[in-house]
Enzyme design. Structure first.
Site, PDB file in Angstrom:
ATOM      1  N   ARG A  46       0.813  -1.216   0.000  1.00 23.19           N
ATOM      2  CA  ARG A  46       0.000   0.000   0.000  1.00 23.19           C
ATOM      3  C   ARG A  46       0.847   1.267   0.000  1.00 23.19           C
ATOM      4  O   ARG A  46       0.414   2.308  -0.493  1.00 23.19           O
ATOM      5  CB  ARG A  46      -0.928   0.006   1.208  1.00 23.19           C
ATOM      6  CG  ARG A  46      -2.067  -0.984   1.052  1.00 23.19           C
ATOM      7  CD  ARG A  46      -3.154  -0.684   2.030  1.00 23.19           C
ATOM      8  NE  ARG A  46      -4.321  -1.507   1.797  1.00 23.19           N
ATOM      9  CZ  ARG A  46      -5.475  -1.324   2.411  1.00 23.19           C
ATOM     10  NH1 ARG A  46      -5.615  -0.361   3.284  1.00 23.19           N
ATOM     11  NH2 ARG A  46      -6.492  -2.106   2.151  1.00 23.19           N
ATOM     12  N   ASP A 157     -14.688  11.629   9.740  1.00 22.39           N
ATOM     13  CA  ASP A 157     -13.676  10.651   9.356  1.00 22.39           C
ATOM     14  C   ASP A 157     -12.314  11.325   9.462  1.00 22.39           C
ATOM     15  O   ASP A 157     -12.203  12.551   9.415  1.00 22.39           O
ATOM     16  CB  ASP A 157     -13.912  10.145   7.921  1.00 22.39           C
ATOM     17  CG  ASP A 157     -13.253   8.794   7.664  1.00 22.39           C
ATOM     18  OD1 ASP A 157     -13.950   7.772   7.714  1.00 22.39           O
ATOM     19  OD2 ASP A 157     -12.020   8.766   7.446  1.00 22.39           O
TER      20      ASP A 157
HETATM   21  C1  LIG Z   1     -14.321   0.528   6.585  1.00 23.08           C
HETATM   22  S1  LIG Z   1     -14.704   2.241   6.726  1.00 23.08           S
HETATM   23  C2  LIG Z   1     -16.261   2.150   7.577  1.00 23.08           C
HETATM   24  C3  LIG Z   1     -17.309   3.048   6.963  1.00 23.08           C
HETATM   25  C4  LIG Z   1     -18.703   2.893   7.571  1.00 23.08           C
HETATM   26  N1  LIG Z   1     -18.693   3.184   8.978  1.00 23.08           N
HETATM   27  C5  LIG Z   1     -19.254   1.515   7.315  1.00 23.08           C
HETATM   28  O1  LIG Z   1     -19.290   0.680   8.211  1.00 23.08           O
HETATM   29  O2  LIG Z   1     -19.641   1.248   6.174  1.00 23.08           O
HETATM   30  C6  LIG Z   1     -13.574   2.730   8.037  1.00 23.08           C
HETATM   31  C7  LIG Z   1     -13.351   4.234   8.094  1.00 23.08           C
HETATM   32  O3  LIG Z   1     -12.737   4.545   9.346  1.00 23.08           O
HETATM   33  C8  LIG Z   1     -11.856   5.619   9.139  1.00 23.08           C
HETATM   34  N2  LIG Z   1     -10.869   5.659  10.228  1.00 23.08           N
HETATM   35  C9  LIG Z   1      -9.849   4.807  10.478  1.00 23.08           C
HETATM   36  N3  LIG Z   1      -9.140   5.212  11.540  1.00 23.08           N
HETATM   37  C10 LIG Z   1      -9.739   6.346  11.985  1.00 23.08           C
HETATM   38  C11 LIG Z   1      -9.465   7.249  13.054  1.00 23.08           C
HETATM   39  N4  LIG Z   1      -8.422   7.083  13.881  1.00 23.08           N
HETATM   40  N5  LIG Z   1     -10.286   8.310  13.214  1.00 23.08           N
HETATM   41  C12 LIG Z   1     -11.335   8.504  12.380  1.00 23.08           C
HETATM   42  N6  LIG Z   1     -11.636   7.697  11.349  1.00 23.08           N
HETATM   43  C13 LIG Z   1     -10.842   6.629  11.155  1.00 23.08           C
HETATM   44  C14 LIG Z   1     -11.231   5.333   7.777  1.00 23.08           C
HETATM   45  O4  LIG Z   1     -10.695   6.506   7.192  1.00 23.08           O
HETATM   46  C15 LIG Z   1     -12.420   4.746   7.011  1.00 23.08           C
HETATM   47  O5  LIG Z   1     -13.052   5.721   6.231  1.00 23.08           O
END
Ligand SMILES: C[S@@+](CC[C@H](N)C(=O)[O-])C[C@H]1O[C@@H](n2cnc3c(N)ncnc32)[C@H](O)[C@@H]1O
Length: 287
Positions: A46, A157
């Protein structure tokens, strides 16, 4: 030992266990993400593009860069987290949560909003916004006049790029397979995106949703207390201590009796965190 190179990144050197360990500590500190050594090939694959984009030839140089001070290092730490996080999402993902919301939660909130009260939803880790707009559509189905009431969906996010997509409200044609036809007709308008037909979220759901950048492991400049929190498929990437800390801090932002929905593979240990009581599949009430 050198960890093997990933496909398509042959010009970038391999990553040593020492450099991987340095990187993992940084990623943990910046974004809460837990990177065991088994993830080294994935991390390497990545980040190889970032290493090349910066004109570097070794991961050692990349780790030096992101470990540094100053604007360039800070910007690259953001890029690094964006590259390492997973943004997969869709409208009406894990639909049983939305059924529970409509049947058991929305009626009380609609009554409160119509009586002049405040109603707040939070999609924490919202990615490109599908979860937040799903909530907005369901709020509108339950109270079409929601925009005239004190009702809001906060969508946060870490990643500014996914937030930009959420704010644009424009999605590819596959949305038609995710959103029930009636809601698609009511809340979207068809648009052309290059060669492909896509969908743009209409004004009514947009008015209810506010997108904000927020790192869940940093301080939260959030004053609101929430009635409904969706934090799904986010803490799954954190270590146990960080995950527990996020649940505790979310509980502080929840009103008594409010509800938290989490991802299908996540669980809250209510013996350890008794401020939560299980209330259905991967759903928890704030006691
Ligand atoms: C797999 S997506 C989940 C989206 C949605 N909640 C769902 O379940 O469909 C995970 C998201 O968490 C965000 N994320 C990861 N670490 C984070 C952090 N420390 N603070 C805020 N967002 C975070 C990522 O950028 C990503 O957009």
């Amino acid at each position: 030992m050198i960890i093997a190179a990933g496909a398509g990144s042959s010009r970038v050197s391999s990553i040593t266990p020492e450099d991987f360990a340095r990187l993992a500590r940084l990623v943990q500190a910046e974004g809460g993400l837990s990177l065991p050594a088994s993830k080294a090939p994935l991390v390497r694959a990545r980040l190889a593009r970032r290493v090349r984009a910066l004109g570097l030839t070794s991961f050692a140089d990349y780790v030096d860069l992101v470990s540094g001070q100053g604007t360039a290092a800070r910007r690259e730490r953001e890029e690094m987290l964006y590259a390492l996080t997973t943004n997969v999402t869709r409208f009406f993902r894990e639909p049983h949560h939305f059924d529970a919301l409509c049947q058991r939660v929305l009626p009380g909130l609609v009554a409160r909003a119509r009586a002049g009260g405040r109603v707040r939803f939070w999609s924490a880790g919202c990615s490109t916004g599908e979860e937040a707009y799903t909530l907005a559509m369901l709020l509108l189905e339950a109270m079409p006049e929601a925009a005239t009431l004190d009702v809001q969906v906060l969508a946060t996010d870490l990643d500014r790029r996914v937030l930009a997509i959420g704010r644009s409200g424009i999605y590819p044609g596959r949305v038609a397979q995710q959103v029930p036809p009636l809601l698609l007709a009511r809340y979207f308008r068809q648009v052309v995106r290059g060669e492909e037909a896509g969908y743009s979220v209409g004004p009514a759901p947009r008015v209810l949703v506010r997108f904000r950048q927020l790192n869940l492991i940093r301080p939260w400049p959030i004053m609101d207390r929430f009635d409904v929190v969706f934090c799904r498929n986010v803490v799954i990437y954190f270590d146990a201590a960080t995950e527990r800390d996020v649940w505790m801090r979310i509980s502080d932002r929840m009103l008594p009796g409010s509800i938290l929905f989490i991802g299908h593979s996540e669980r809250i240990n209510t013996a350890d965190l008794p401020m939560f009581r299980g209330d259905g599949v991967t759903a928890y009430r704030k006691v």
